[in-house]
Write a protein that holds these residues in place. Structure first.
Motif, PDB file in Angstrom:
ATOM      1  N   LEU A  91     -34.758  58.511 107.227  1.00 47.41           N
ATOM      2  CA  LEU A  91     -35.950  58.965 106.523  1.00 47.41           C
ATOM      3  C   LEU A  91     -36.749  57.716 106.186  1.00 47.41           C
ATOM      4  O   LEU A  91     -36.189  56.751 105.646  1.00 47.41           O
ATOM      5  N   PHE A  92     -38.016  57.730 106.505  1.00 41.11           N
ATOM      6  CA  PHE A  92     -38.872  56.578 106.259  1.00 41.11           C
ATOM      7  C   PHE A  92     -39.677  56.850 104.996  1.00 41.11           C
ATOM      8  O   PHE A  92     -40.603  57.659 104.989  1.00 41.11           O
ATOM      9  N   ILE A  93     -39.265  56.185 103.938  1.00 34.85           N
ATOM     10  CA  ILE A  93     -39.691  56.478 102.578  1.00 34.85           C
ATOM     11  C   ILE A  93     -41.005  55.763 102.240  1.00 34.85           C
ATOM     12  O   ILE A  93     -41.124  54.549 102.410  1.00 34.85           O
ATOM     13  N   GLN A  94     -41.957  56.549 101.718  1.00 35.28           N
ATOM     14  CA  GLN A  94     -43.273  56.000 101.391  1.00 35.28           C
ATOM     15  C   GLN A  94     -43.460  55.677  99.920  1.00 35.28           C
ATOM     16  O   GLN A  94     -44.340  54.898  99.567  1.00 35.28           O
ATOM     17  N   ASP A  95     -42.657  56.298  99.037  1.00 26.79           N
ATOM     18  CA  ASP A  95     -42.804  56.013  97.610  1.00 26.79           C
ATOM     19  C   ASP A  95     -41.531  56.426  96.862  1.00 26.79           C
ATOM     20  O   ASP A  95     -40.607  57.002  97.442  1.00 26.79           O
ATOM     21  N   GLU A  96     -41.491  56.134  95.592  1.00 32.96           N
ATOM     22  CA  GLU A  96     -40.306  56.423  94.776  1.00 32.96           C
ATOM     23  C   GLU A  96     -40.005  57.912  94.668  1.00 32.96           C
ATOM     24  O   GLU A  96     -38.850  58.316  94.599  1.00 32.96           O
ATOM     25  N   GLU A  97     -41.040  58.731  94.654  1.00 27.84           N
ATOM     26  CA  GLU A  97     -40.827  60.181  94.573  1.00 27.84           C
ATOM     27  C   GLU A  97     -40.099  60.693  95.817  1.00 27.84           C
ATOM     28  O   GLU A  97     -39.175  61.491  95.722  1.00 27.84           O
ATOM     29  N   GLU A  98     -40.521  60.220  96.998  1.00 24.99           N
ATOM     30  CA  GLU A  98     -39.828  60.607  98.225  1.00 24.99           C
ATOM     31  C   GLU A  98     -38.381  60.115  98.202  1.00 24.99           C
ATOM     32  O   GLU A  98     -37.479  60.847  98.605  1.00 24.99           O
TER      33      GLU A  98
END
Length: 158
Positions: A91-98
């Motif tokens: 999973l390529f995470i874009q922010d802390e929520e993701e």
């Protein structure tokens, strides 16, 4: 947008493109070492999927739930006959929520006992998504009898 990798990008795209709330999909390369990767030269890149979705009709969490149902997240660098880091579960995470949502869903998946092992899905920082060559886009629409190892294995984890 969400960015996933779960084996050959053809099968992932074919399943996600028809999901409620998914506006568009695109296959490509992500998480690797070179710029302008190609199918023949993409060291370290995963075969990835870019998903553009309407968050009033589906959520990142619901997309993750489906992701963990259509590929085996417990196999390291492998899906079906495909082997190597290009086929990793990531999973390529874009922010802390993701990141928080991804960790929550992975915990649910692991605790469900549906898979024989624990998820080896990596959480990697989002980097540039490089679109794959045109002949890879919507491949299984163009070639409906083409290879895929992706299918819905069971119902929701949520």
């Amino acid at each position: 947008m969400a960015y996933f990798a779960g084996g050959c990008f053809w099968g992932m795209e074919d399943l996600f493109r028809t999901r409620t709330g998914v506006i568009d999909t695109e296959v490509g390369y992500i998480g690797g070492q070179n710029e302008n990767p190609t199918y023949e030269n993409h060291p370290g890149h995963a075969e990835g999927l870019k998903i553009i979705y309407d968050n009033t009709k589906t959520s990142y969490k619901e997309l993750l739930d489906y992701f963990f149902r259509v590929h085996d997240p417990t196999t390291l660098d492998r899906q079906g006959n495909d082997r190597g880091s290009s086929y990793r579960s990531a999973l390529f995470i874009q922010d802390e929520e993701e990141k928080k949502t991804a960790e929550e869903v992975i915990k649910i998946v692991d605790e469900s006992g549906r898979w024989q092992g624990k998820a080896v899905t990596t959480l990697e920082p989002f980097s540039i998504f490089w679109p794959a060559e045109d002949y890879h886009q919507d491949y299984l629409v163009k070639k409906p009898n083409g290879y895929t190892c992706h299918f819905e294995r069971f119902g929701t984890f949520l």
